[in-house]
Design an enzyme around this catalytic site. Structure first.
Site, PDB file in Angstrom:
ATOM      1  N   SER A   1      -1.071  -0.651  -5.585  1.00 58.78           N
ATOM      2  CA  SER A   1      -0.982   0.546  -5.036  1.00 58.78           C
ATOM      3  C   SER A   1      -0.526   1.570  -6.075  1.00 58.78           C
ATOM      4  O   SER A   1      -0.570   2.775  -6.048  1.00 58.78           O
ATOM      5  CB  SER A   1      -0.036   0.589  -4.045  1.00 58.78           C
ATOM      6  OG  SER A   1      -0.527   0.324  -3.001  1.00 58.78           O
TER       7      SER A   1
ATOM      8  N   LYS B   1      -3.066   3.942  -7.355  1.00 60.36           N
ATOM      9  CA  LYS B   1      -2.897   5.376  -6.624  1.00 60.36           C
ATOM     10  C   LYS B   1      -2.538   6.679  -7.183  1.00 60.36           C
ATOM     11  O   LYS B   1      -3.107   7.486  -7.322  1.00 60.36           O
ATOM     12  CB  LYS B   1      -2.356   5.071  -5.152  1.00 60.36           C
ATOM     13  CG  LYS B   1      -2.756   4.150  -4.293  1.00 60.36           C
ATOM     14  CD  LYS B   1      -1.933   3.851  -3.008  1.00 60.36           C
ATOM     15  CE  LYS B   1      -2.473   2.717  -2.217  1.00 60.36           C
ATOM     16  NZ  LYS B   1      -1.615   2.244  -1.126  1.00 60.36           N
TER      17      LYS B   1
ATOM     18  N   TYR C   1     -11.738   1.240  -3.501  1.00 61.83           N
ATOM     19  CA  TYR C   1     -10.370   1.232  -3.374  1.00 61.83           C
ATOM     20  C   TYR C   1      -9.807  -0.536  -3.730  1.00 61.83           C
ATOM     21  O   TYR C   1      -8.913  -0.339  -4.172  1.00 61.83           O
ATOM     22  CB  TYR C   1      -9.977   1.237  -1.955  1.00 61.83           C
ATOM     23  CG  TYR C   1      -8.555   1.229  -1.471  1.00 61.83           C
ATOM     24  CD1 TYR C   1      -7.484   1.855  -1.866  1.00 61.83           C
ATOM     25  CD2 TYR C   1      -8.215   0.271  -0.509  1.00 61.83           C
ATOM     26  CE1 TYR C   1      -6.502   1.674  -1.547  1.00 61.83           C
ATOM     27  CE2 TYR C   1      -7.007  -0.042  -0.399  1.00 61.83           C
ATOM     28  CZ  TYR C   1      -6.039   0.608  -0.701  1.00 61.83           C
ATOM     29  OH  TYR C   1      -4.569   0.453  -0.509  1.00 61.83           O
TER      30      TYR C   1
ATOM     31  N   TYR D   1       6.680   4.074  -0.035  1.00 63.97           N
ATOM     32  CA  TYR D   1       6.440   3.766   1.550  1.00 63.97           C
ATOM     33  C   TYR D   1       7.713   4.375   2.191  1.00 63.97           C
ATOM     34  O   TYR D   1       8.266   5.143   2.138  1.00 63.97           O
ATOM     35  CB  TYR D   1       5.961   2.460   1.923  1.00 63.97           C
ATOM     36  CG  TYR D   1       4.796   2.004   0.851  1.00 63.97           C
ATOM     37  CD1 TYR D   1       3.560   2.622   1.104  1.00 63.97           C
ATOM     38  CD2 TYR D   1       4.731   0.825   0.247  1.00 63.97           C
ATOM     39  CE1 TYR D   1       2.569   2.302   0.229  1.00 63.97           C
ATOM     40  CE2 TYR D   1       3.948   0.587  -0.497  1.00 63.97           C
ATOM     41  CZ  TYR D   1       2.683   1.303  -0.680  1.00 63.97           C
ATOM     42  OH  TYR D   1       1.685   1.104  -1.520  1.00 63.97           O
TER      43      TYR D   1
ATOM     44  N   VAL E   1       2.010  -3.965  -4.215  1.00 66.18           N
ATOM     45  CA  VAL E   1       2.356  -5.397  -3.577  1.00 66.18           C
ATOM     46  C   VAL E   1       1.842  -6.355  -4.527  1.00 66.18           C
ATOM     47  O   VAL E   1       2.632  -7.642  -4.538  1.00 66.18           O
ATOM     48  CB  VAL E   1       1.616  -5.694  -2.285  1.00 66.18           C
ATOM     49  CG1 VAL E   1       2.192  -4.516  -1.195  1.00 66.18           C
ATOM     50  CG2 VAL E   1      -0.022  -5.590  -2.459  1.00 66.18           C
TER      51      VAL E   1
HETATM   52  N1  GLU Z   1      -4.225  -3.267  -2.052  1.00 71.37           N
HETATM   53  C1  GLU Z   1      -3.328  -3.366  -1.072  1.00 71.37           C
HETATM   54  C2  GLU Z   1      -3.367  -3.154   0.297  1.00 71.37           C
HETATM   55  O1  GLU Z   1      -4.337  -2.270   0.543  1.00 71.37           O
HETATM   56  C3  GLU Z   1      -2.459  -2.206  -1.688  1.00 71.37           C
HETATM   57  C4  GLU Z   1      -0.754  -2.234  -1.017  1.00 71.37           C
HETATM   58  C5  GLU Z   1       0.038  -2.136  -1.912  1.00 71.37           C
HETATM   59  O2  GLU Z   1       0.189  -2.184  -3.178  1.00 71.37           O
HETATM   60  O3  GLU Z   1       1.180  -1.601  -1.491  1.00 71.37           O
HETATM   61  O4  GLU Z   1      -3.072  -3.419   1.343  1.00 71.37           O
END
Ligand code: GLU
Length: 312
Positions: free
Chosen positions: A67, A70, A194, A246, A264
């Site tokens: 993430s 992003k 994505y 988050y 993650v």
């Molecule tokens: N590719 C992961 C997902 O979509 C990203 C989540 C993350 O890094 O927080 O679940």
């Protein structure tokens, strides 16, 4: 002597202090390929706005940025579409988990912010406009290589495939937004973009360099140019502070006090405005999907440098 030597000493001390805790937390096993990663790894890299890089531990080992990507896709989308991005996605903290679907129904398919999965999927949809998925992925990868000044950065295709096979919840989020007409392209194509952006593999050193423009008013001195305006850099930092972790964003602000974005894969990019871009990595995660050791390292670093934006 002075600041530079002190910073290296500081990183060495933080590494030594946390050494016993390496391996705490759980790897993200909902993505099978990430479940294979050895969690006994820990690296820190600090790229300062005056062009120095300080590292300790596994700072040159590439990991799945997940993430953290992003932040960079948002930067690209803002560059292409400007403020009209905000018609499609909000700028408020979600208070929900990264892959939550409940809020989307109440808010009619417009995600709370670009850093939860739903919001990032909308951003990938924007980047896909006028491109084939392969070209959009190439554009994102090129941007990362350019910012880090490193052509060796790649997409880990095994991780991308692993997510394509198992990312049912992300498919649900994309389809749900499509039902609200907040996705222009085919959900499968958008997710292709994505998942590949999340599967970009970078080391702490590469990531810290890539984030430097956010610490330096939108400039990257190593590149000798401006990546975004100072105003845009400030706003991206604000979003990272409010939404980068988050439903643990408040806790990260409380403990660390710097704009940050976690992934993650166990990485965190944190920005000390006017000072440095910092990347930490350790694969063991807490219950919110944020690196346990990475957060602890940033907490110590912020405390000892006085780099929290809220004061020492
Ligand atoms: N590719 C992961 C997902 O979509 C990203 C989540 C993350 O890094 O927080 O679940």
């Amino acid at each position: 002597m002075g600041v530079l030597v002190d910073l290296q000493n500081l990183l060495n001390n933080i590494y030594d202090e946390l050494y016993e805790r390496i391996g705490t937390g759980a790897v993200a096993d909902y993505i099978p390929e990430l479940a294979k990663v050895d969690k006994n790894q820990f690296g820190i890299s600090v790229a300062t706005t005056d062009g120095q890089v300080f590292s300790v531990g596994d700072a040159t080992t590439a990991f799945s940025i997940q993430s953290i990507s992003k932040v960079f896709t948002l930067t690209l989308a803002l560059g292409r579409y400007g403020n009209s991005v905000w018609k499609r996605v909000g700028r408020e903290p979600s208070g929900s988990s990264f892959n939550s679907i409940v809020q989307l129904e109440f808010e009619k398919g417009r995600p709370r912010n670009p850093f939860i999965n739903a919001g990032a999927i909308v951003i990938s949809d924007l980047i896909l406009s006028g491109h084939q998925p392969r070209e959009a992925i190439g554009e994102i990868l090129d941007f990362m290589r350019y910012l880090a000044q490193d052509e060796s950065i790649i997409v880990d295709h095994d991780v991308a495939k692993s997510e394509m096979r198992t990312g049912h919840r992300n498919l649900a989020l994309a389809s749900f937004m499509k039902s609200f007409a907040n996705l222009d392209h085919d959900a499968a194509h958008v997710l292709g973009v994505y998942f590949h952006q999340c599967a970009i593999a970078m080391s702490c050193e590469q990531l810290a360099s890539a984030g430097l423009f956010l610490a330096d008013g939108g400039r990257n001195k190593a590149l000798g140019l401006r990546v975004v305006s100072a105003e845009r850099a400030r706003r991206i930092n604000a979003l990272m502070m409010m939404c980068g972790h988050y439903d643990a964003s408040g806790d990260f602000a409380y403990r660390v006090g710097m704009p940050g974005k976690s992934g993650v894969g166990g990485g965190i990019l944190a920005i000390a405005p006017e000072k440095a871009s910092i990347a930490v990595w350790s694969p063991g995660l807490d219950g919110f999907g944020n690196s346990v050791l990475g957060t602890a390292a940033l907490e110590l670093l912020a405390h000892r440098t006085g780099w929290s934006v809220f004061g020492a």
